[in-house]
Design a protein around this motif. Structure first.
Motif, PDB file in Angstrom:
ATOM      1  N   PRO A 269       0.815  -1.271  -0.160  1.00 36.76           N
ATOM      2  CA  PRO A 269       0.110  -0.031  -0.132  1.00 36.76           C
ATOM      3  C   PRO A 269       0.814   1.285   0.014  1.00 36.76           C
ATOM      4  CG  PRO A 269      -0.791  -1.626   1.553  1.00 36.76           C
ATOM      5  CD  PRO A 269       0.681  -2.049   0.928  1.00 36.76           C
ATOM      6  N   ASP A 270       0.430   2.322  -0.544  1.00 38.55           N
ATOM      7  CA  ASP A 270       1.216   3.480  -0.611  1.00 38.55           C
ATOM      8  C   ASP A 270       1.455   3.873   0.860  1.00 38.55           C
ATOM      9  OD1 ASP A 270       0.778   3.718  -3.250  1.00 38.55           O
ATOM     10  OD2 ASP A 270      -1.050   4.869  -3.366  1.00 38.55           O
ATOM     11  N   TRP A 271       0.728   4.057   1.682  1.00 45.25           N
ATOM     12  CA  TRP A 271       1.033   4.331   2.899  1.00 45.25           C
ATOM     13  C   TRP A 271       2.307   3.752   3.565  1.00 45.25           C
ATOM     14  CZ3 TRP A 271       0.920   1.042   7.042  1.00 45.25           C
ATOM     15  CH2 TRP A 271       0.136  -0.008   6.858  1.00 45.25           C
ATOM     16  N   LEU A 272       2.299   2.542   3.180  1.00 47.16           N
ATOM     17  CA  LEU A 272       3.276   1.519   3.862  1.00 47.16           C
ATOM     18  C   LEU A 272       4.699   1.704   3.059  1.00 47.16           C
ATOM     19  CD1 LEU A 272       4.507  -0.758   5.860  1.00 47.16           C
ATOM     20  CD2 LEU A 272       3.465  -2.460   3.965  1.00 47.16           C
ATOM     21  N   ASP A 273       4.627   1.923   1.869  1.00 50.39           N
ATOM     22  CA  ASP A 273       5.780   2.195   0.902  1.00 50.39           C
ATOM     23  C   ASP A 273       6.177   3.439   1.213  1.00 50.39           C
ATOM     24  OD1 ASP A 273       7.230   1.622  -1.348  1.00 50.39           O
ATOM     25  OD2 ASP A 273       6.457   3.274  -2.468  1.00 50.39           O
ATOM     26  N   GLN A 274       5.483   4.579   1.552  1.00 55.47           N
ATOM     27  CA  GLN A 274       6.227   5.939   2.002  1.00 55.47           C
ATOM     28  C   GLN A 274       6.854   5.919   3.403  1.00 55.47           C
ATOM     29  OE1 GLN A 274       2.989   8.753   1.671  1.00 55.47           O
ATOM     30  NE2 GLN A 274       2.738   8.480  -0.438  1.00 55.47           N
ATOM     31  N   TRP A 275       6.037   5.029   4.286  1.00 57.50           N
ATOM     32  CA  TRP A 275       6.729   4.794   5.586  1.00 57.50           C
ATOM     33  C   TRP A 275       7.933   4.028   5.504  1.00 57.50           C
ATOM     34  CZ3 TRP A 275       3.563   1.884  10.090  1.00 57.50           C
ATOM     35  CH2 TRP A 275       4.294   2.047  11.117  1.00 57.50           C
ATOM     36  N   MET A 276       8.169   3.102   4.426  1.00 56.07           N
ATOM     37  CA  MET A 276       9.517   2.324   4.449  1.00 56.07           C
ATOM     38  C   MET A 276      10.643   3.497   3.724  1.00 56.07           C
ATOM     39  SD  MET A 276       8.226  -1.411   3.203  1.00 56.07           S
ATOM     40  CE  MET A 276       9.961  -2.059   3.456  1.00 56.07           C
ATOM     41  N   CYS A 277      10.039   4.195   2.811  1.00 57.84           N
ATOM     42  CA  CYS A 277      11.192   5.026   2.313  1.00 57.84           C
ATOM     43  C   CYS A 277      11.495   6.201   3.247  1.00 57.84           C
ATOM     44  CB  CYS A 277      10.344   5.792   0.999  1.00 57.84           C
ATOM     45  SG  CYS A 277      10.106   4.573  -0.228  1.00 57.84           S
ATOM     46  N   ALA A 278      10.683   6.236   4.385  1.00 58.59           N
ATOM     47  CA  ALA A 278      11.269   7.329   5.206  1.00 58.59           C
ATOM     48  C   ALA A 278      11.864   6.804   6.476  1.00 58.59           C
ATOM     49  CB  ALA A 278      10.148   8.070   5.948  1.00 58.59           C
ATOM     50  N   ARG A 279      12.331   5.686   6.497  1.00 57.52           N
ATOM     51  CA  ARG A 279      12.889   5.072   7.629  1.00 57.52           C
ATOM     52  C   ARG A 279      14.493   5.312   8.109  1.00 57.52           C
ATOM     53  NH1 ARG A 279      12.707  -1.488   6.051  1.00 57.52           N
ATOM     54  NH2 ARG A 279      13.327  -0.479   4.190  1.00 57.52           N
ATOM     55  N   LYS A 280      15.153   6.027   6.852  1.00 60.08           N
ATOM     56  CA  LYS A 280      16.406   6.787   6.992  1.00 60.08           C
ATOM     57  C   LYS A 280      16.342   7.818   8.225  1.00 60.08           C
ATOM     58  CE  LYS A 280      20.305   8.892   4.572  1.00 60.08           C
ATOM     59  NZ  LYS A 280      20.832   9.065   3.505  1.00 60.08           N
ATOM     60  N   GLN A 281      15.171   8.663   7.528  1.00 59.06           N
ATOM     61  CA  GLN A 281      15.032   9.757   8.133  1.00 59.06           C
ATOM     62  C   GLN A 281      14.852   9.939   9.739  1.00 59.06           C
ATOM     63  OE1 GLN A 281      14.002   9.243   5.318  1.00 59.06           O
ATOM     64  NE2 GLN A 281      14.722  10.792   3.990  1.00 59.06           N
ATOM     65  N   LEU A 282      13.756   8.546  10.018  1.00 60.79           N
ATOM     66  CA  LEU A 282      13.189   8.372  11.220  1.00 60.79           C
ATOM     67  C   LEU A 282      14.603   7.879  12.141  1.00 60.79           C
ATOM     68  CD1 LEU A 282       9.927   6.455  10.486  1.00 60.79           C
ATOM     69  CD2 LEU A 282       9.989   8.951  11.276  1.00 60.79           C
ATOM     70  N   GLY A 283      15.272   7.164  11.617  1.00 63.84           N
ATOM     71  CA  GLY A 283      16.332   6.749  12.544  1.00 63.84           C
ATOM     72  C   GLY A 283      17.390   7.911  12.688  1.00 63.84           C
ATOM     73  N   LEU A 284      17.494   8.844  11.780  1.00 65.62           N
ATOM     74  CA  LEU A 284      18.435   9.759  12.079  1.00 65.62           C
ATOM     75  C   LEU A 284      17.869  10.675  13.151  1.00 65.62           C
ATOM     76  CD1 LEU A 284      19.714  10.520   8.543  1.00 65.62           C
ATOM     77  CD2 LEU A 284      21.067   9.611  10.409  1.00 65.62           C
ATOM     78  N   LEU A 285      16.621  10.889  12.973  1.00 68.05           N
ATOM     79  CA  LEU A 285      15.937  11.689  14.068  1.00 68.05           C
ATOM     80  C   LEU A 285      15.873  11.131  15.306  1.00 68.05           C
ATOM     81  CD1 LEU A 285      12.930  13.041  11.960  1.00 68.05           C
ATOM     82  CD2 LEU A 285      15.125  14.338  12.845  1.00 68.05           C
ATOM     83  N   SER A 286      15.748   9.737  15.533  1.00 60.44           N
ATOM     84  CA  SER A 286      15.706   9.038  16.694  1.00 60.44           C
ATOM     85  C   SER A 286      17.387   9.404  17.155  1.00 60.44           C
ATOM     86  CB  SER A 286      15.525   7.502  16.100  1.00 60.44           C
ATOM     87  OG  SER A 286      15.996   6.727  17.356  1.00 60.44           O
ATOM     88  N   PHE A 287      18.455   8.930  16.460  1.00 58.38           N
ATOM     89  CA  PHE A 287      19.789   9.475  17.039  1.00 58.38           C
ATOM     90  C   PHE A 287      19.821  10.769  17.368  1.00 58.38           C
ATOM     91  CE2 PHE A 287      23.970  10.951  15.843  1.00 58.38           C
ATOM     92  CZ  PHE A 287      24.607  10.328  16.552  1.00 58.38           C
ATOM     93  N   LEU A 288      19.363  11.860  16.818  1.00 57.85           N
ATOM     94  CA  LEU A 288      19.468  13.014  17.319  1.00 57.85           C
ATOM     95  C   LEU A 288      18.864  13.155  18.497  1.00 57.85           C
ATOM     96  CD1 LEU A 288      19.842  16.216  16.872  1.00 57.85           C
ATOM     97  CD2 LEU A 288      17.694  16.305  15.769  1.00 57.85           C
TER      98      LEU A 288
END
Length: 456
Positions: A269-288
């Motif tokens: 689904p589009d929402w899951l595809d967009q979520w998976m594409c945003a994993r890098k940004q989510l991880g970097l913000l978690s690190f921050l």
């Protein structure tokens, strides 16, 4: 522009070229034109730069590509060159002046002005600095669009020759999106940033409600001095832990969806595809958030009153070894998260093969999540079972932050079980179940499944 910017006879500006090298014309006198001409010459192209006078264009320039490195408002000044530019490929490198402009794009207006020429949109996403100093390893993409397939192929081939990754994005109707793309500010970070801000606002307000507002209304206890430092330091680790779990949750959902469908050849689904594409940004913000939590903790230890509060709480809840486990797991979790952040850099990630990259991002990622959960558990320990932890019927914030990470870890553990991992590996290797197939295909699928032979 009465004279060429670069003299083909200047040894500092040219390299020995053969007659068979392609000729490229550039109309423009800015930094982009100079950088583009330098890169073209380095890649063995002959270049004619910057003249509005038809008499200054040599006869051998006929049929060559023409880059229009001009601002769109100067395009009408080129109408006198319409006969000379007829039949040529005009590469429009301009960008939009603002977002959501009405009417035609710059490239479409140019196509109307020069109906006998073939207009191609491309190279507008590159800066003059990138053209002059960028790598030649095709790591940077050049998006190209146009209505003439042969013209697009010429521009795509030139982009490949210049060391860029060339991508065809369709007809000239896509030029508006290409022109507006350089004006967007971190488009891939909007969702992750909004998620981080919402999570931080929720945890911060929750902690302020429980530890500041309710004590003040109940017994007139003034804890407003906790808001700028202590409350922020309590909200940051909760946000970091939840954000880290959001990095690995879409992968679990995708695995469950593949198991349910019995195939990997159906789109998510589009929402899951967009979520998976945003994993890098989510991880970097978690690190921050985790790094800020570490800095805030150091600042808290400097404050004498806060230091006494931490020591008293530690000795009331745990032994000294428990406090050491709490600190050690937090430091190790932050260290592994630093490794994940470093491997997300293109210069580091490209030095790893696929197996190494998967091990770091998946194996070490879950290790960091486990250490972070252990850090919170060692902090809470038996505090979660004490009545005073639920003042005003509100659970402690660390319990709220553990819900989603624990669900992710439990889901990962279940997927590692043979009953789930074996069929999931077969699906990812190309095997398909009989779900959604015809009756004949179902029978073939059943036979192949019994023989344990994967097929595509």
């Amino acid at each position: 522009m009465s004279t060429p910017l670069l003299d083909p006879q200047d040894p500092m500006e040219s390299v020995p070229l053969s007659v068979g090298d392609p000729m490229v014309c550039i109309l423009g006198s800015g930094d982009f034109s100079r950088s583009l001409s330098s890169r073209l010459r380095c890649c063995g192209c002959r270049v004619v730069v910057g003249s509005r006078d038809p008499q200054r264009l040599p006869p051998e320039a006929e049929g060559s590509l023409v880059f229009l490195a001009l601002y769109p408002e100067h395009y009408p000044s080129l109408l006198t060159l319409r006969p000379l530019l007829s039949g040529r490929i005009l590469v429009d490198v301009s960008n939009a002046s603002s977002l959501k402009q009405e009417g035609l794009s710059n490239a479409q207006r140019l196509a109307q002005m020069f109906p006998c020429s073939s207009v191609v949109k491309g190279f507008n996403g590159l800066s003059a600095w990138t053209l002059l100093t960028g790598a030649y390893d095709h790591s940077r993409q050049v998006l190209v669009c146009g209505d003439c397939p042969s013209s697009k192929l010429s521009v795509l081939a030139l982009a490949q020759r210049l060391g860029f990754g060339a991508v065809d994005v369709g007809g000239l109707s896509a030029s508006r999106a290409l022109e507006e793309a350089p004006l967007l500010l971190f488009p891939s970070w909007r969702g992750p940033l909004l998620t981080t801000m919402l999570l931080f606002s929720f945890f911060y307000l929750y902690i302020a409600l429980k530890n500041v507002l309710m004590p003040f209304l109940d017994r007139a206890e003034n804890n407003l001095h906790h808001l700028p430092l202590i409350t922020v330091n309590q909200a940051l680790p909760a946000v970091a832990l939840v954000m880290l779990s959001l990095v690995y949750m879409p992968g679990l959902l995708a695995s469950v969806l593949q198991l349910y469908r019995g195939t990997k050849y159906k789109r998510f689904p589009d929402w899951l595809d967009q979520w998976m594409c945003a994993r890098k940004q989510l991880g970097l913000l978690s690190f921050l958030c985790a790094a800020l939590h570490a800095v805030y903790s150091v600042c808290l230890s400097i404050r004498r009153a806060s230091g006494y509060m931490i020591l008293n709480a530690a000795y009331q809840q745990t032994q000294v070894w428990r406090s050491d486990l709490y600190l050690s797991s937090g430091i190790l979790g932050l260290g592994v998260l630093c490794v994940l952040a470093l491997t997300s850099l293109p210069s580091v990630g490209q030095a790893l093969n696929w197996r190494e990259f998967t091990f770091v991002q998946s194996g070490l990622g879950y290790t960091s999540l486990v250490l972070s959960v252990a850090h919170v558990l060692f902090f809470g320990w038996d505090f979660a079972f004490l009545p005073r932890a639920y003042q005003y019927y509100l659970p402690p914030v660390f319990l709220l932050s553990l819900v989603l990470p624990c669900c992710v870890l439990i889901g990962r553990f279940l997927l590692l079980l043979p009953c789930c991992s074996v069929p999931l590996n077969r699906i990812r290797r190309g095997w398909e179940s009989k779900v959604g197939l015809s009756q004949k295909a179902r029978n073939s699928c059943l036979v192949i499944y019994r023989q344990n032979i994967p097929f595509k």
